[in-house]
Enzyme design. Structure first.
Site, PDB file in Angstrom:
ATOM      1  N   PHE A  11       0.822  -1.218   0.000  1.00 57.90           N
ATOM      2  CA  PHE A  11       0.000   0.000   0.000  1.00 57.90           C
ATOM      3  C   PHE A  11       0.862   1.278   0.000  1.00 57.90           C
ATOM      4  N   THR A  35       3.934 -11.010  -1.102  1.00 59.32           N
ATOM      5  CA  THR A  35       3.097 -11.813  -0.212  1.00 59.32           C
ATOM      6  C   THR A  35       1.649 -11.528  -0.588  1.00 59.32           C
ATOM      7  N   GLU A  80       5.336  -7.265   7.488  1.00 60.68           N
ATOM      8  CA  GLU A  80       3.999  -7.777   7.750  1.00 60.68           C
ATOM      9  C   GLU A  80       3.329  -6.661   8.530  1.00 60.68           C
ATOM     10  N   SER A  81       2.129  -6.230   8.100  1.00 66.49           N
ATOM     11  CA  SER A  81       1.613  -4.941   8.583  1.00 66.49           C
ATOM     12  C   SER A  81       0.268  -5.003   9.302  1.00 66.49           C
ATOM     13  N   THR A 120       6.004   2.865  12.687  1.00 69.74           N
ATOM     14  CA  THR A 120       4.625   3.183  13.046  1.00 69.74           C
ATOM     15  C   THR A 120       4.538   3.847  14.420  1.00 69.74           C
ATOM     16  N   ASP A 121       3.476   4.615  14.622  1.00 72.01           N
ATOM     17  CA  ASP A 121       3.248   5.210  15.947  1.00 72.01           C
ATOM     18  C   ASP A 121       2.853   4.154  16.973  1.00 72.01           C
ATOM     19  N   GLU A 122       2.503   2.952  16.509  1.00 73.14           N
ATOM     20  CA  GLU A 122       2.046   1.920  17.446  1.00 73.14           C
ATOM     21  C   GLU A 122       3.148   1.433  18.372  1.00 73.14           C
ATOM     22  N   TYR A 147       2.537  -7.385  16.188  1.00 71.09           N
ATOM     23  CA  TYR A 147       2.959  -6.491  15.093  1.00 71.09           C
ATOM     24  C   TYR A 147       3.757  -5.314  15.634  1.00 71.09           C
ATOM     25  N   ALA A 149       5.156  -4.844  18.488  1.00 66.96           N
ATOM     26  CA  ALA A 149       6.390  -5.246  19.176  1.00 66.96           C
ATOM     27  C   ALA A 149       7.497  -5.533  18.160  1.00 66.96           C
ATOM     28  N   LYS A 151       7.754  -4.223  15.168  1.00 66.02           N
ATOM     29  CA  LYS A 151       8.188  -2.938  14.602  1.00 66.02           C
ATOM     30  C   LYS A 151       9.070  -2.192  15.609  1.00 66.02           C
ATOM     31  N   PHE A 187      -9.059  -1.372   7.874  1.00 58.76           N
ATOM     32  CA  PHE A 187     -10.339  -0.815   8.320  1.00 58.76           C
ATOM     33  C   PHE A 187     -11.124  -0.060   7.231  1.00 58.76           C
ATOM     34  N   LEU A 203     -17.698  -2.705  13.058  1.00 52.10           N
ATOM     35  CA  LEU A 203     -16.903  -1.942  14.029  1.00 52.10           C
ATOM     36  C   LEU A 203     -16.511  -2.841  15.188  1.00 52.10           C
ATOM     37  N   ASN A 246     -13.271   5.418  15.430  1.00 53.57           N
ATOM     38  CA  ASN A 246     -13.642   4.484  14.364  1.00 53.57           C
ATOM     39  C   ASN A 246     -15.118   4.638  13.992  1.00 53.57           C
TER      40      ASN A 246
HETATM   41  P1  NAD Z   1       1.363  -3.621   3.222  1.00 56.73           P
HETATM   42  O1  NAD Z   1       1.085  -4.856   4.004  1.00 56.73           O
HETATM   43  O2  NAD Z   1       0.302  -3.044   2.359  1.00 56.73           O
HETATM   44  O3  NAD Z   1       2.636  -3.852   2.279  1.00 56.73           O
HETATM   45  C1  NAD Z   1       3.764  -4.571   2.706  1.00 56.73           C
HETATM   46  C2  NAD Z   1       4.586  -4.952   1.476  1.00 56.73           C
HETATM   47  O4  NAD Z   1       5.781  -5.621   1.927  1.00 56.73           O
HETATM   48  C3  NAD Z   1       3.854  -5.914   0.534  1.00 56.73           C
HETATM   49  O5  NAD Z   1       4.047  -5.514  -0.811  1.00 56.73           O
HETATM   50  C4  NAD Z   1       4.525  -7.261   0.798  1.00 56.73           C
HETATM   51  O6  NAD Z   1       4.520  -8.117  -0.315  1.00 56.73           O
HETATM   52  C5  NAD Z   1       5.933  -6.819   1.172  1.00 56.73           C
HETATM   53  N1  NAD Z   1       6.631  -7.808   2.012  1.00 56.73           N
HETATM   54  C6  NAD Z   1       6.146  -8.434   3.116  1.00 56.73           C
HETATM   55  N2  NAD Z   1       7.073  -9.279   3.599  1.00 56.73           N
HETATM   56  C7  NAD Z   1       8.160  -9.187   2.790  1.00 56.73           C
HETATM   57  C8  NAD Z   1       9.439  -9.805   2.784  1.00 56.73           C
HETATM   58  N3  NAD Z   1       9.789 -10.712   3.696  1.00 56.73           N
HETATM   59  N4  NAD Z   1      10.318  -9.445   1.810  1.00 56.73           N
HETATM   60  C9  NAD Z   1       9.980  -8.530   0.866  1.00 56.73           C
HETATM   61  N5  NAD Z   1       8.767  -7.924   0.825  1.00 56.73           N
HETATM   62  C10 NAD Z   1       7.881  -8.242   1.776  1.00 56.73           C
HETATM   63  O7  NAD Z   1       1.873  -2.564   4.313  1.00 56.73           O
HETATM   64  P2  NAD Z   1       1.743  -0.973   4.334  1.00 56.73           P
HETATM   65  O8  NAD Z   1       0.498  -0.599   5.009  1.00 56.73           O
HETATM   66  O9  NAD Z   1       2.039  -0.455   2.977  1.00 56.73           O
HETATM   67  O10 NAD Z   1       2.936  -0.614   5.317  1.00 56.73           O
HETATM   68  C11 NAD Z   1       4.237  -0.341   4.818  1.00 56.73           C
HETATM   69  C12 NAD Z   1       5.144   0.057   5.967  1.00 56.73           C
HETATM   70  O11 NAD Z   1       4.630   1.201   6.619  1.00 56.73           O
HETATM   71  C13 NAD Z   1       5.274  -1.016   7.055  1.00 56.73           C
HETATM   72  O12 NAD Z   1       6.614  -1.040   7.493  1.00 56.73           O
HETATM   73  C14 NAD Z   1       4.349  -0.533   8.152  1.00 56.73           C
HETATM   74  O13 NAD Z   1       4.799  -0.982   9.411  1.00 56.73           O
HETATM   75  C15 NAD Z   1       4.495   0.960   8.012  1.00 56.73           C
HETATM   76  N6  NAD Z   1       3.357   1.773   8.471  1.00 56.73           N
HETATM   77  C16 NAD Z   1       2.090   1.524   7.995  1.00 56.73           C
HETATM   78  C17 NAD Z   1       1.045   2.349   8.379  1.00 56.73           C
HETATM   79  C18 NAD Z   1      -0.353   2.142   7.848  1.00 56.73           C
HETATM   80  O14 NAD Z   1      -1.262   2.843   8.266  1.00 56.73           O
HETATM   81  N7  NAD Z   1      -0.589   1.221   6.923  1.00 56.73           N
HETATM   82  C19 NAD Z   1       1.278   3.392   9.277  1.00 56.73           C
HETATM   83  C20 NAD Z   1       2.564   3.607   9.758  1.00 56.73           C
HETATM   84  C21 NAD Z   1       3.601   2.799   9.323  1.00 56.73           C
HETATM   85  O1  TDX Z   2     -13.189  -4.315  10.421  1.00 60.31           O
HETATM   86  C1  TDX Z   2     -12.556  -3.612  11.215  1.00 60.31           C
HETATM   87  N1  TDX Z   2     -13.252  -2.919  12.173  1.00 60.31           N
HETATM   88  C2  TDX Z   2     -12.639  -2.103  13.076  1.00 60.31           C
HETATM   89  O2  TDX Z   2     -13.308  -1.491  13.935  1.00 60.31           O
HETATM   90  C3  TDX Z   2     -11.119  -3.461  11.155  1.00 60.31           C
HETATM   91  C4  TDX Z   2     -10.343  -4.211  10.111  1.00 60.31           C
HETATM   92  C5  TDX Z   2     -10.525  -2.622  12.057  1.00 60.31           C
HETATM   93  N2  TDX Z   2     -11.247  -1.959  13.006  1.00 60.31           N
HETATM   94  C6  TDX Z   2     -10.577  -1.014  13.919  1.00 60.31           C
HETATM   95  C7  TDX Z   2      -9.292  -1.482  14.562  1.00 60.31           C
HETATM   96  C8  TDX Z   2      -8.534  -0.186  14.715  1.00 60.31           C
HETATM   97  O3  TDX Z   2      -8.950   0.489  15.889  1.00 60.31           O
HETATM   98  O4  TDX Z   2     -10.207   0.107  13.104  1.00 60.31           O
HETATM   99  C9  TDX Z   2      -8.952   0.644  13.506  1.00 60.31           C
HETATM  100  C10 TDX Z   2      -7.981   0.576  12.344  1.00 60.31           C
HETATM  101  O5  TDX Z   2      -7.706  -0.795  12.112  1.00 60.31           O
HETATM  102  P1  TDX Z   2      -6.581  -1.285  11.058  1.00 60.31           P
HETATM  103  O6  TDX Z   2      -6.897  -0.770   9.707  1.00 60.31           O
HETATM  104  O7  TDX Z   2      -6.405  -2.748  11.244  1.00 60.31           O
HETATM  105  O8  TDX Z   2      -5.302  -0.454  11.547  1.00 60.31           O
HETATM  106  P2  TDX Z   2      -4.452  -0.408  12.922  1.00 60.31           P
HETATM  107  O9  TDX Z   2      -4.590  -1.662  13.691  1.00 60.31           O
HETATM  108  O10 TDX Z   2      -4.787   0.889  13.614  1.00 60.31           O
HETATM  109  O11 TDX Z   2      -2.954  -0.341  12.312  1.00 60.31           O
HETATM  110  C11 TDX Z   2      -2.696   0.458  11.129  1.00 60.31           C
HETATM  111  O12 TDX Z   2      -2.048   1.665  11.472  1.00 60.31           O
HETATM  112  C12 TDX Z   2      -0.741   1.571  11.966  1.00 60.31           C
HETATM  113  C13 TDX Z   2      -1.839  -0.313  10.134  1.00 60.31           C
HETATM  114  O13 TDX Z   2      -2.487  -1.534   9.794  1.00 60.31           O
HETATM  115  C14 TDX Z   2      -0.452  -0.564  10.694  1.00 60.31           C
HETATM  116  O14 TDX Z   2       0.367  -1.194   9.711  1.00 60.31           O
HETATM  117  C15 TDX Z   2       0.150   0.750  11.067  1.00 60.31           C
HETATM  118  O15 TDX Z   2       1.392   0.562  11.688  1.00 60.31           O
END
Ligand code: NAD
Ligand code: TDX
Length: 331
Positions: A11, A35, A80-81, A120-122, A147, A149, A151, A187, A203, A246
């Site tokens: 993403f 993946t 893995e996210s 991540t802020d988590e 997750y 932990a 990160k 979400f 939710l 949410n």
């Molecule tokens: P995502 O799951 O959409 O994408 C992860 C990508 O990494 C995928 O393309 C997957 O194929 C690849 N990948 C997974 N394991 C791999 C491996 N062993 N070798 C090579 N490639 C691999 O995740 P995202 O939401 O795009 O998040 C990207 C980064 O941003 C992550 O490090 C996540 O912790 C961080 N992040 C995400 C959010 C969020 O809201 N999504 C917020 C803050 C930080």
């Molecule tokens: O169906 C749902 N209903 C719901 O209430 C899902 C999938 C989630 N939720 C809640 C859980 C969370 O409070 O919504 C919020 C957002 O959920 P996610 O999209 O799973 O995100 P979150 O767990 O907050 O983590 C995301 O932000 C930080 C990303 O997935 C992480 O990769 C990033 O580090």
């Protein structure tokens, strides 16, 4: 510059590559294991003379070494996210997020390359709903899920490689991203595609949990700013003051999609569910003069809904299995 972008078919990584192609003249090599979360279609249409996709695992030291040797800087998104997946099976999170980051750091050390770690802020745990404070770079680490932990551990590896080996690295910790090309397990895309399929949004718990939403393009413009002029060894928090419960997000999605705002289901809560995240991004704004372009969440959400409406072929293949897994967990 020649950038090595890990996880560039995911993403945030794919949106980063799109932005790099629009806003810079950099060359990009993507290393991605493809993946379930990676999708080569997310990079379709980008200029072939500036972009190469290599399908490989960041835990594969040999593959990583060769690619790092050829680049000027590494931007590390691969992970893995998804929190829910980490609760069901933490093993791939420990492997990719810790071992993968370790392999990349070792290659950056050997070849003397600039490294930016996307986190991540988590890692900071969560805040009470009525707590006026926000996360800052000084907030102690206190991760809750496998997750977060993993990160947190990867951030610690980066800090140690900076201090002990002098690796030229920076770290960013960003809040929740939204925008196009996000997997339907997450979400916002889950609720949008549920509605497109005639299902009700789901939710967790009471819906009171709060996230600090930022558009993915704003996250990525901040990463580019840090890569360009961030101070080595520093941590920057990325956020754009987008706190919403949410429940409020689901109500906005329903309203924007022409449905009554209360047509959602409350489902089983996530174990250990973090209550609230909130980012203080003043260091990023003051030091690097970064500003978010998306100030209106509702407008960004509308554009995101349109993207899912117009790109069913992108998300449809994953939808059935994702919903079957949630249903089996009563979520
Ligand atoms: P995502 O799951 O959409 O994408 C992860 C990508 O990494 C995928 O393309 C997957 O194929 C690849 N990948 C997974 N394991 C791999 C491996 N062993 N070798 C090579 N490639 C691999 O995740 P995202 O939401 O795009 O998040 C990207 C980064 O941003 C992550 O490090 C996540 O912790 C961080 N992040 C995400 C959010 C969020 O809201 N999504 C917020 C803050 C930080
Ligand atoms: O169906 C749902 N209903 C719901 O209430 C899902 C999938 C989630 N939720 C809640 C859980 C969370 O409070 O919504 C919020 C957002 O959920 P996610 O999209 O799973 O995100 P979150 O767990 O907050 O983590 C995301 O932000 C930080 C990303 O997935 C992480 O990769 C990033 O580090």
């Amino acid at each position: 510059m020649r950038l090595l972008v890990t996880g560039g078919a995911g993403f945030i990584g794919s949106n980063f590559v799109h932005q790099v192609m629009r806003a810079t003249e950099h060359q990009v090599v993507v290393i991605d294991k493809l993946t379930y979360a990676g999708n080569a279609d997310s990079l379709a249409g980008l200029p072939a003379d500036r972009l190469r996709l290599v399908r490989a695992d960041v835990c594969d030291g040999g593959a990583v070494d060769g690619l790092v040797a050829e680049c000027d800087a590494i931007v590390h998104f691969a992970a893995e996210s998804h929190n829910d997946n980490s609760i069901d099976d933490p093993a791939p999170f420990v492997q990719t997020n810790l071992v993968g980051t370790f392999r990349l750091l070792e290659a950056a050390r050997r070849h003397g390359k600039r490294f930016h770690h996307v986190s991540t802020d988590e890692v900071y745990g969560d805040l009470e709903l009525d707590d006026p404070s926000k996360f800052t770079p000084e907030t102690p680490y206190n991760p809750s899920s496998p997750y977060s932990a993993s990160k947190a551990g990867s951030d610690m590896l980066v800090r140690a490689w900076v201090r002990t080996y002098g690796v030229r690295a920076t770290i960013s910790n960003c809040s929740n991203n939204y925008g196009p090309r996000q997997h339907v397990e997450k979400f916002i895309p889950r609720q949008i595609t549920n509605l497109l399929d005639g299902r009700r949004p789901k939710l967790y718990g009471t819906g009171a949990n709060t996230r600090d939403w930022i558009h993915v393009d704003d996250h990525n413009s901040a990463v580019l700013a840090i890569l360009d002029r961030g101070r080595i060894g520093q941590t920057y928090l990325i956020g754009s003051d987008g706190e919403l419960s949410n429940k409020r997000v689901v109500e906005l999605i329903l309203t924007e999609m022409g449905r009554p705002a209360d047509e959602y289901d409350l489902v089983k809560d996530r174990p250990g569910h973090d209550l609230r995240y909130a980012i203080d991004a003043s260091k990023l704004r003051d030091e690097l003069d970064w500003r978010p372009a998306y100030r209106d969440f509702r407008a960004g959400l509308r554009a995101t809904i349109d993207w899912y409406r117009n790109n069913e072929s992108w998300w449809r293949p994953a939808k059935r299995e994702v919903e079957a897994r949630y249903q089996a967990k009563q979520q």
